[in-house]
Design a protein around this motif. Structure first.
Motif, PDB file in Angstrom:
ATOM      1  N   VAL A 193       0.817  -1.377   0.117  1.00 49.30           N
ATOM      2  CA  VAL A 193      -0.133  -0.026   0.129  1.00 49.30           C
ATOM      3  C   VAL A 193       0.972   1.035   0.058  1.00 49.30           C
ATOM      4  N   VAL A 194       0.699   2.087  -0.985  1.00 48.33           N
ATOM      5  CA  VAL A 194       1.456   3.325  -1.220  1.00 48.33           C
ATOM      6  C   VAL A 194       0.713   4.631  -0.951  1.00 48.33           C
ATOM      7  N   ARG A 195      -0.747   4.351  -0.823  1.00 46.23           N
ATOM      8  CA  ARG A 195      -1.503   5.503  -0.402  1.00 46.23           C
ATOM      9  C   ARG A 195      -2.643   5.355  -0.250  1.00 46.23           C
ATOM     10  N   ALA A 196      -3.324   6.163   0.805  1.00 45.16           N
ATOM     11  CA  ALA A 196      -4.900   6.094   1.111  1.00 45.16           C
ATOM     12  C   ALA A 196      -5.796   6.644  -0.025  1.00 45.16           C
ATOM     13  N   ASN A 197      -6.893   6.254   0.009  1.00 44.25           N
ATOM     14  CA  ASN A 197      -8.036   6.723  -0.933  1.00 44.25           C
ATOM     15  C   ASN A 197      -9.061   7.495   0.181  1.00 44.25           C
ATOM     16  N   PRO A 198      -9.070   8.732   0.293  1.00 41.90           N
ATOM     17  CA  PRO A 198      -9.978   9.345   1.379  1.00 41.90           C
ATOM     18  C   PRO A 198     -11.613   9.104   0.900  1.00 41.90           C
ATOM     19  N   GLU A 199     -11.583   8.925  -0.239  1.00 44.93           N
ATOM     20  CA  GLU A 199     -12.883   8.378  -0.772  1.00 44.93           C
ATOM     21  C   GLU A 199     -13.540   7.266  -0.148  1.00 44.93           C
ATOM     22  N   ALA A 200     -12.466   6.312  -0.002  1.00 50.11           N
ATOM     23  CA  ALA A 200     -12.777   4.899   0.613  1.00 50.11           C
ATOM     24  C   ALA A 200     -11.888   4.250   1.274  1.00 50.11           C
ATOM     25  N   ILE A 201     -11.983   3.896   2.419  1.00 54.02           N
ATOM     26  CA  ILE A 201     -10.734   3.587   3.569  1.00 54.02           C
ATOM     27  C   ILE A 201     -10.511   2.275   3.111  1.00 54.02           C
ATOM     28  N   ASP A 202     -11.332   1.425   2.576  1.00 54.88           N
ATOM     29  CA  ASP A 202     -10.759  -0.146   2.137  1.00 54.88           C
ATOM     30  C   ASP A 202     -10.429  -0.309   0.695  1.00 54.88           C
ATOM     31  N   ARG A 203      -9.947   0.871  -0.033  1.00 51.98           N
ATOM     32  CA  ARG A 203      -9.754   0.819  -1.385  1.00 51.98           C
ATOM     33  C   ARG A 203      -8.301   1.587  -1.609  1.00 51.98           C
ATOM     34  N   PRO A 204      -7.311   1.168  -1.019  1.00 52.64           N
ATOM     35  CA  PRO A 204      -5.912   2.027  -1.236  1.00 52.64           C
ATOM     36  C   PRO A 204      -5.200   1.850  -2.597  1.00 52.64           C
ATOM     37  N   VAL A 205      -4.420   2.729  -2.805  1.00 56.60           N
ATOM     38  CA  VAL A 205      -3.670   2.622  -4.033  1.00 56.60           C
ATOM     39  C   VAL A 205      -2.366   1.716  -3.260  1.00 56.60           C
ATOM     40  N   VAL A 206      -2.152   0.671  -4.531  1.00 57.64           N
ATOM     41  CA  VAL A 206      -1.160  -0.462  -4.230  1.00 57.64           C
ATOM     42  C   VAL A 206      -0.347  -0.692  -5.325  1.00 57.64           C
ATOM     43  N   LYS A 207       1.145  -0.725  -4.836  1.00 55.17           N
ATOM     44  CA  LYS A 207       2.312  -0.924  -5.936  1.00 55.17           C
ATOM     45  C   LYS A 207       2.430  -2.544  -5.793  1.00 55.17           C
ATOM     46  N   VAL A 208       1.811  -3.158  -6.993  1.00 59.19           N
ATOM     47  CA  VAL A 208       1.891  -4.490  -7.333  1.00 59.19           C
ATOM     48  C   VAL A 208       3.322  -5.021  -7.778  1.00 59.19           C
ATOM     49  N   VAL A 209       3.813  -6.106  -6.742  1.00 64.22           N
ATOM     50  CA  VAL A 209       5.021  -6.557  -7.069  1.00 64.22           C
ATOM     51  C   VAL A 209       5.192  -8.038  -7.178  1.00 64.22           C
TER      52      VAL A 209
END
Length: 244
Positions: A193-209
């Motif tokens: 997880v690299v960043r939160a989404n203020p609009e949805a606490i359960d839908r973060p921005v993710v760097k897929v590795v």
């Protein structure tokens, strides 16, 4: 967002804990719309909140199990903290109050006085302190995954222990899957997880590795608000070789 000081022992923990708690408390204060000077006061108060613990013997603080008398002695740190901070004239006037009250809870279950009326900044620092303590190794238990610690904060808030506005601001800034968490996405993807989404606490921005069993030479970013959801949190210790 998290710092871990080098070295061993309670003093090392208190050092990193002060930095982490300050970071989380400042994030909450900003999300709550406090002014720059107010955020600075919260940060200074958070950084010094555990100063009283420095007057507790290391061998007591490092014990995995305390007797009732030892537990009372440990809880003296709040009173010791306010004594210490009264001599720090450069600190904001709220700092001693925060040091004395940040372990209080709104339902009266905290300490040292079981107060229900708590300084607003102590409410912020209380959430930050509890969260970082839960995701840290302690003498009496192993660290929790950030997701599970956040679940506990939300649950305790629903029971009236933590301030709802503070928890809401924390979730908005950190998400249910805090920055730095390792998660599995739909489709057997794994990422950080690299960043939160203020609009949805359960839908973060993710760097897929990782996809399936293959580590990716070129990781990529997924906004789970627009794409696949998070399936579950993962323990980073199980994926020690994954790039951050």
């Amino acid at each position: 967002l998290q710092c871990r000081a080098t070295g061993e022992g309670e003093r090392s923990y208190l050092s990193s804990h002060a930095i982490n708690s300050t970071t989380y408390a400042s994030l909450m204060a900003s999300e709550m719309g406090l002014s720059t000077s107010q955020v600075a006061d919260v940060a200074a108060s958070a950084y010094m909140a555990n100063v009283g613990a420095l007057r507790i013997k290391d061998e007591l603080a490092s014990k995995p199990k305390l007797t009732p008398d030892e537990r009372i002695e440990m809880r003296r740190s709040s009173a010791l903290g306010i004594e210490v901070l009264r001599d720090f004239r450069w600190l904001p006037s709220c700092a001693p109050h925060v040091a004395y009250q940040f372990r209080e809870r709104l339902d009266g279950s905290g300490y040292p006085r079981k107060r229900k009326f708590i300084h607003p900044y102590a409410r912020i620092v209380g959430v930050a302190d509890a969260y970082d303590a839960m995701i840290s190794d302690r003498p009496y238990r192993k660290a929790l995954l950030p997701y599970h610690a956040m679940e506990i904060i939300v649950h305790e808030t629903s029971r009236g222990k933590f301030d709802r506005q503070c928890t809401k601001a924390f979730l908005k800034g950190m998400s249910l899957f805090p920055v730095g968490s390792l998660v599995e996405l739909e489709g057997s993807k794994v990422g950080w997880v690299v960043r939160a989404n203020p609009e949805a606490i359960d839908r973060p921005v993710v760097k897929v590795v990782r996809e399936g069993s293959d580590n990716l030479s070129q990781p990529y970013i997924i906004d789970t608000l627009k794409s696949c959801r998070v399936s579950k949190p993962l323990d980073p210790k199980s994926f020690a070789l994954l790039p951050a």
